[in-house]
Design a protein around this motif. Structure first.
Motif, short mmCIF file in Angstrom:
data_model
loop_
_atom_site.label_atom_id
_atom_site.label_comp_id
_atom_site.label_asym_id
_atom_site.label_seq_id
_atom_site.Cartn_x
_atom_site.Cartn_y
_atom_site.Cartn_z
N GLY A 151 29.45 -67.35 27.30
CA GLY A 151 30.24 -68.52 27.67
C GLY A 151 29.64 -69.85 27.28
N LYS A 152 28.57 -69.84 26.47
CA LYS A 152 27.94 -71.09 26.06
C LYS A 152 28.45 -71.46 24.67
CE LYS A 152 23.93 -71.23 29.04
NZ LYS A 152 22.52 -71.65 29.17
N TYR A 153 29.64 -72.04 24.66
CA TYR A 153 30.29 -72.38 23.41
C TYR A 153 29.68 -73.61 22.75
CZ TYR A 153 33.90 -69.14 24.93
OH TYR A 153 34.57 -68.01 25.34
N SER A 154 28.97 -74.43 23.49
CA SER A 154 28.42 -75.67 22.94
C SER A 154 27.00 -75.50 22.43
CB SER A 154 28.45 -76.77 24.01
OG SER A 154 27.68 -76.40 25.15
N ALA A 155 26.50 -74.27 22.39
CA ALA A 155 25.13 -74.04 21.91
C ALA A 155 24.99 -74.56 20.48
CB ALA A 155 24.79 -72.56 21.98
N GLN A 156 23.91 -75.28 20.23
CA GLN A 156 23.64 -75.83 18.90
C GLN A 156 22.37 -75.19 18.35
OE1 GLN A 156 23.47 -80.09 19.13
NE2 GLN A 156 25.56 -80.30 19.92
N ILE A 157 22.43 -74.80 17.08
CA ILE A 157 21.31 -74.11 16.45
C ILE A 157 20.95 -74.83 15.16
CG2 ILE A 157 20.52 -71.94 15.45
CD1 ILE A 157 22.59 -70.55 17.27
N THR A 158 19.68 -75.20 15.03
CA THR A 158 19.17 -75.84 13.83
C THR A 158 18.17 -74.91 13.17
OG1 THR A 158 19.41 -78.03 14.85
CG2 THR A 158 18.02 -77.87 12.89
N THR A 159 18.39 -74.65 11.87
CA THR A 159 17.55 -73.71 11.15
C THR A 159 16.67 -74.44 10.15
OG1 THR A 159 19.33 -72.08 11.30
CG2 THR A 159 17.55 -71.60 9.76
N THR A 160 15.39 -74.07 10.13
CA THR A 160 14.44 -74.66 9.19
C THR A 160 13.71 -73.55 8.45
OG1 THR A 160 14.08 -76.51 10.72
CG2 THR A 160 12.50 -76.25 8.93
N ALA A 161 13.66 -73.66 7.12
CA ALA A 161 12.92 -72.71 6.29
C ALA A 161 11.79 -73.46 5.59
CB ALA A 161 13.83 -72.05 5.27
N THR A 162 10.55 -73.13 5.93
CA THR A 162 9.38 -73.84 5.39
C THR A 162 8.63 -72.95 4.40
OG1 THR A 162 9.14 -74.99 7.51
CG2 THR A 162 7.26 -75.05 6.00
N PRO A 163 8.50 -73.39 3.14
CA PRO A 163 7.75 -72.60 2.15
C PRO A 163 6.27 -72.52 2.52
CG PRO A 163 9.15 -74.24 1.08
CD PRO A 163 9.12 -74.58 2.54
N LEU A 164 5.66 -71.36 2.31
CA LEU A 164 4.24 -71.14 2.56
C LEU A 164 3.58 -70.65 1.28
CD1 LEU A 164 4.49 -69.27 5.98
CD2 LEU A 164 4.11 -71.72 5.62
N GLU A 165 2.26 -70.54 1.33
CA GLU A 165 1.54 -70.04 0.16
C GLU A 165 1.89 -68.58 -0.09
OE1 GLU A 165 -0.77 -68.94 3.72
OE2 GLU A 165 0.22 -70.78 3.01
N ARG A 166 1.59 -68.12 -1.29
CA ARG A 166 1.84 -66.75 -1.72
C ARG A 166 3.33 -66.38 -1.67
NH1 ARG A 166 -0.69 -63.06 1.52
NH2 ARG A 166 -1.25 -64.57 3.11
N ASN A 167 4.17 -67.37 -2.01
CA ASN A 167 5.61 -67.12 -2.15
C ASN A 167 6.21 -66.55 -0.86
OD1 ASN A 167 7.99 -67.22 -3.63
ND2 ASN A 167 7.77 -65.15 -4.42
N ARG A 168 5.89 -67.20 0.25
CA ARG A 168 6.41 -66.77 1.55
C ARG A 168 7.16 -67.93 2.22
NH1 ARG A 168 1.86 -64.85 5.18
NH2 ARG A 168 0.99 -66.84 4.45
N VAL A 169 7.94 -67.60 3.22
CA VAL A 169 8.75 -68.60 3.93
C VAL A 169 8.66 -68.35 5.43
CG1 VAL A 169 11.08 -69.48 4.30
CG2 VAL A 169 10.35 -68.87 2.00
N ALA A 170 8.52 -69.44 6.18
CA ALA A 170 8.56 -69.37 7.64
C ALA A 170 9.93 -69.87 8.09
CB ALA A 170 7.45 -70.20 8.27
#
Length: 277
Positions: A151-170
């Motif tokens: 029932g939480k229709y107003s939930a807001q989600i922000t996504t962040t993808a941060t590049p890391l060393e050795r071709n990885r992503v957080a």
């Protein structure tokens, strides 16, 4: 002097989407003396060899080259693949897609972090998996689906993808859960035999009251509504209305995502009585 084309020829094959296109100098078929892999960081060389349609000692052709490119792209491990030939040695040059180093969820209170992580794993987003930006949209939709179910229709989600060393992503999801939408009105259209308020009184779902803060029955749930509709159907059938039907169910929410309105359209049909046993 001139260069013997059989001693040195180089061609590059580029693939866009699922179609492999050879962009290369023309070359004659040649016997593969050796196969060398370049550019791998995480992928095992054996994995690439297993997808290659050509082996050492076999004759390399344009058709097999295109097939090799298609096969390697189909794995989903690589964002770029090219083939080079140097003096009979086939060189496979790949650029790996980044991997997911970690997934973090911040701000979740309604659900446990593990429950949300389980939902993300079900769509393929987890530590160690191949990173695909297309998955981030699916991940957001999956998290929103979880909150809408509560029932939480107003939930807001922000996504962040941060590049890391050795071709990885957080990957990080910041969640602002917002308030739970409450049912402000439940209506039944088409009831003539029974009073609308009596029919609505049969439902488990209801508008806010003294105890709904505890029972949460004033929070819309698709499962609860389905159960209430079955209760309504049974109520009519038990009283001889064998042609009763739920024609429509409309669930609407206000623009501020705080109030839910439920409207149920029904057809009662005639009442049947027992004429004989």
């Amino acid at each position: 002097g001139t260069v013997d084309p059989m001693r040195y020829c180089q061609f590059v094959l580029l693939v866009a989407a699922a179609v492999a296109t050879i962009a290369a100098h023309a070359f004659d078929p040649f016997v593969v003396k050796d196969i060398r892999i370049e550019g791998i960081q995480r992928t095992e060389a054996g994995t690439i060899f297993s997808y290659m349609p050509i082996k050492v000692g076999e004759t390399m052709t344009d058709e097999k080259a295109a097939q090799a490119i298609r096969s390697l792209y189909a794995t989903g491990f690589f964002k770029d693949v090219s083939l080079e030939v140097d003096n009979g040695v086939l060189i496979v040059v790949v650029q790996e897609r980044p991997s997911v180093a970690q997934v973090d969820i911040v701000g979740a209170k309604e659900f446990s972090k593990e429950d949300l992580m389980k939902g993300l794993r079900s769509i393929g987003l987890a530590d160690g998996r191949i990173f695909d930006r297309g998955l981030l949209d699916k991940a957001e939709q999956e998290l929103k689906r979880q909150y809408i179910s509560r029932g939480k229709y107003s939930a807001q989600i922000t996504t962040t993808a941060t590049p890391l060393e050795r071709n990885r992503v957080a990957v990080r999801f910041d969640i602002v859960e917002g308030e739970v939408a409450k049912i402000r009105q439940i209506g039944v259209i088409g009831s003539n035999v029974f009073k609308e308020k009596d029919l609505v009184g049969l439902f488990k779902l209801r508008t806010p009251g003294i105890l709904t803060w505890f029972t949460k029955d004033d929070q819309y749930s698709k499962q609860k509504l389905a159960a209430d509709l079955e209760t309504l159907r049974s109520y009519y059938l038990d009283r001889g209305y064998l042609e009763f039907n739920v024609d429509s169910t409309q669930v609407s929410i206000t623009p501020d995502k705080k109030d839910v309105y439920i409207t149920i359209g029904i057809s009662e049909g005639p009442q049947y009585t027992v004429s004989g046993v």
